[in-house]
Design an enzyme around this catalytic site. Structure first.
Site, PDB file in Angstrom:
ATOM      1  N   ALA A 163       0.859  -1.193   0.000  1.00 52.70           N
ATOM      2  CA  ALA A 163       0.000   0.000   0.000  1.00 52.70           C
ATOM      3  C   ALA A 163       0.890   1.236   0.000  1.00 52.70           C
ATOM      4  O   ALA A 163       1.880   1.299   0.732  1.00 52.70           O
ATOM      5  CB  ALA A 163      -0.904   0.000   1.229  1.00 52.70           C
ATOM      6  N   GLY A 164       0.540   2.189  -0.821  1.00 52.58           N
ATOM      7  CA  GLY A 164       1.349   3.412  -0.865  1.00 52.58           C
ATOM      8  C   GLY A 164       0.644   4.481  -1.663  1.00 52.58           C
ATOM      9  O   GLY A 164      -0.183   4.178  -2.524  1.00 52.58           O
ATOM     10  N   THR A 176       1.248   8.772  -3.281  1.00 58.88           N
ATOM     11  CA  THR A 176       2.099   9.963  -3.452  1.00 58.88           C
ATOM     12  C   THR A 176       1.211  11.197  -3.324  1.00 58.88           C
ATOM     13  O   THR A 176       0.025  11.148  -3.665  1.00 58.88           O
ATOM     14  CB  THR A 176       2.764   9.988  -4.843  1.00 58.88           C
ATOM     15  OG1 THR A 176       1.745   9.798  -5.833  1.00 58.88           O
ATOM     16  CG2 THR A 176       3.822   8.912  -4.991  1.00 58.88           C
ATOM     17  N   PRO A 187      11.419  -0.683  -6.144  1.00 55.74           N
ATOM     18  CA  PRO A 187      11.119  -0.646  -7.577  1.00 55.74           C
ATOM     19  C   PRO A 187      11.578   0.679  -8.174  1.00 55.74           C
ATOM     20  O   PRO A 187      11.534   1.724  -7.515  1.00 55.74           O
ATOM     21  CB  PRO A 187       9.585  -0.726  -7.632  1.00 55.74           C
ATOM     22  CG  PRO A 187       9.140  -1.156  -6.269  1.00 55.74           C
ATOM     23  CD  PRO A 187      10.204  -0.668  -5.328  1.00 55.74           C
ATOM     24  N   GLY A 188      12.002   0.599  -9.423  1.00 56.56           N
ATOM     25  CA  GLY A 188      12.169   1.821 -10.203  1.00 56.56           C
ATOM     26  C   GLY A 188      10.795   2.223 -10.712  1.00 56.56           C
ATOM     27  O   GLY A 188       9.785   1.995 -10.033  1.00 56.56           O
ATOM     28  N   PHE A 245      12.673  15.273  -6.765  1.00 61.70           N
ATOM     29  CA  PHE A 245      12.082  16.618  -6.748  1.00 61.70           C
ATOM     30  C   PHE A 245      10.578  16.497  -6.468  1.00 61.70           C
ATOM     31  O   PHE A 245       9.876  15.724  -7.119  1.00 61.70           O
ATOM     32  CB  PHE A 245      12.315  17.271  -8.124  1.00 61.70           C
ATOM     33  CG  PHE A 245      11.951  18.723  -8.183  1.00 61.70           C
ATOM     34  CD1 PHE A 245      12.910  19.697  -7.929  1.00 61.70           C
ATOM     35  CD2 PHE A 245      10.660  19.123  -8.486  1.00 61.70           C
ATOM     36  CE1 PHE A 245      12.584  21.044  -7.989  1.00 61.70           C
ATOM     37  CE2 PHE A 245      10.322  20.462  -8.544  1.00 61.70           C
ATOM     38  CZ  PHE A 245      11.280  21.424  -8.292  1.00 61.70           C
ATOM     39  N   GLY A 246      10.095  17.249  -5.506  1.00 62.12           N
ATOM     40  CA  GLY A 246       8.656  17.239  -5.208  1.00 62.12           C
ATOM     41  C   GLY A 246       8.209  16.082  -4.327  1.00 62.12           C
ATOM     42  O   GLY A 246       7.016  15.851  -4.147  1.00 62.12           O
ATOM     43  N   GLN A 247       9.191  15.328  -3.793  1.00 64.42           N
ATOM     44  CA  GLN A 247       8.797  14.127  -3.030  1.00 64.42           C
ATOM     45  C   GLN A 247       9.497  14.046  -1.670  1.00 64.42           C
ATOM     46  O   GLN A 247       9.915  12.968  -1.254  1.00 64.42           O
ATOM     47  CB  GLN A 247       9.091  12.861  -3.840  1.00 64.42           C
ATOM     48  CG  GLN A 247       8.168  12.679  -5.038  1.00 64.42           C
ATOM     49  CD  GLN A 247       8.162  11.256  -5.560  1.00 64.42           C
ATOM     50  OE1 GLN A 247       9.183  10.575  -5.519  1.00 64.42           O
ATOM     51  NE2 GLN A 247       7.030  10.802  -6.063  1.00 64.42           N
ATOM     52  N   TYR A 281       7.347  11.548   0.271  1.00 62.53           N
ATOM     53  CA  TYR A 281       7.401  10.161  -0.229  1.00 62.53           C
ATOM     54  C   TYR A 281       8.799   9.565  -0.015  1.00 62.53           C
ATOM     55  O   TYR A 281       8.940   8.434   0.463  1.00 62.53           O
ATOM     56  CB  TYR A 281       7.030  10.170  -1.709  1.00 62.53           C
ATOM     57  CG  TYR A 281       6.936   8.820  -2.369  1.00 62.53           C
ATOM     58  CD1 TYR A 281       5.836   7.983  -2.157  1.00 62.53           C
ATOM     59  CD2 TYR A 281       7.931   8.376  -3.247  1.00 62.53           C
ATOM     60  CE1 TYR A 281       5.737   6.751  -2.797  1.00 62.53           C
ATOM     61  CE2 TYR A 281       7.837   7.156  -3.889  1.00 62.53           C
ATOM     62  CZ  TYR A 281       6.740   6.347  -3.664  1.00 62.53           C
ATOM     63  OH  TYR A 281       6.645   5.129  -4.301  1.00 62.53           O
TER      64      TYR A 281
END
Ligand code: NAD
Length: 249
Positions: free
Chosen positions: A91-92, A94, A185-186, A150-152, A155
């Site tokens: 579960a995840g 962004t 994971p990529g 960037f922006g994470q 996360y």
């Protein structure tokens, strides 16, 4: 040959979760796909894709951010179905924003789903696995937890934290027959990455040495490998599955 076991896959109706449920079921395990029940379209897609294996894969509603509910639900499921020997925590969410614009809500939501949840699930399951002397725990982290993105900030902090959690828990569990690992994971082709703007997606693919995004099955196979009875000497590891996008040692 691994023993047939009961596996819990969180985020179980998502892109990676569904592929993981299918793979574990193909290997002879019974699988609980635990996820939010609010997304009717995703749930319908999940039932469609798992129809042929519906006897071994069942959906159950669970919000992994709710500590008490996790304890109640997992207790009830184990009473009904038997011990949960395998946990795959996929579960995840962004909520991307640069730090200057990030709301406290976006920070807290991501930390709750992507990190706090690991505590809620493992706090309940690990003592029982210890009593039985067997367990396989796999956390789905992310390449962006390794590199930052960037922006994470939210996360990446959650996903890096998830692997810190993995390594500490692996040490606590090592003498009890329980392995705890993370997969990073990529970029994998699921709803999560389809939400990325097309021009950015193209730039991402250009940066992957293998020349494509990953497929959910690439992750599912790695989960199956880590969950095998024979994988008992692999613990505390972070397995990158990223097409060569980020290489390190
Ligand atoms: P997805 O959006 O298809 O699946 C995520 C699932 O988590 C969804 O089904 C969602 O309903 C569920 N979820 C969200 N909040 C929840 C909650 N509170 N309780 C229970 N379930 C909840 O995304 P995905 O691509 O399948 O991602 C699965 C995991 O892999 C995530 O943890 C994600 O961060 C990670 N990941 C994905 C990629 C990728 O490229 N797709 C890359 C790195 C890491």
């Amino acid at each position: 040959m691994s023993t047939s076991r009961l596996a819990l896959v969180t985020g179980g109706i998502g892109g990676l979760g569904t592929a993981i449920c299918l793979r574990l079921s193909e290997l002879g395990h019974r699988v609980i796909a635990a996820d939010l029940d609010a997304r009717a379209d995703a749930l319908a897609r999940f039932h469609e894709r798992t129809r042929a294996q519906a006897t071994s894969i069942q959906f159950r509603a669970l919000d992994v951010t709710d500590h008490d509910r996790c304890r109640e639900q997992l207790t009830a499921w184990e009473e009904e179905l038997g011990p949960i020997d395998i946990l795959v925590h996929a579960a995840g969410i962004t909520r991307d924003q640069t730090l200057r614009k990030m709301t406290l809500e976006a920070w807290r939501e991501v930390l709750a789903v992507d990190l706090d949840s690991a505590f809620h699930l493992c706090r309940h399951l690990v003592p029982r696995m210890m009593e039985r002397g067997f367990g396989r725990i796999v956390h789905i982290s992310s390449v962006n937890g390794q590199t930052g993105q960037f922006g994470q900030t939210n996360y990446a902090a959650a996903k890096a934290g998830l692997h810190g959690f993995t390594m500490s828990l692996a040490r606590e569990c090592a003498r009890h027959g329980i392995t705890v690992n993370s997969i990073a994971p990529g970029y994998i082709d699921t709803d999560m990455t389809r939400a990325i703007r097309e021009d950015i997606r193209e730039r991402i693919v250009a940066s992957i040495p293998v020349g494509r995004m990953g497929r959910p099955e690439d992750i599912a196979r790695t989960v199956a490998f880590l969950c095998a009875d024979e994988a008992d000497f692999i613990t505390g590891a972070l397995i990158p599955v990223n097409g060569g996008q980020f290489m390190s040692f």
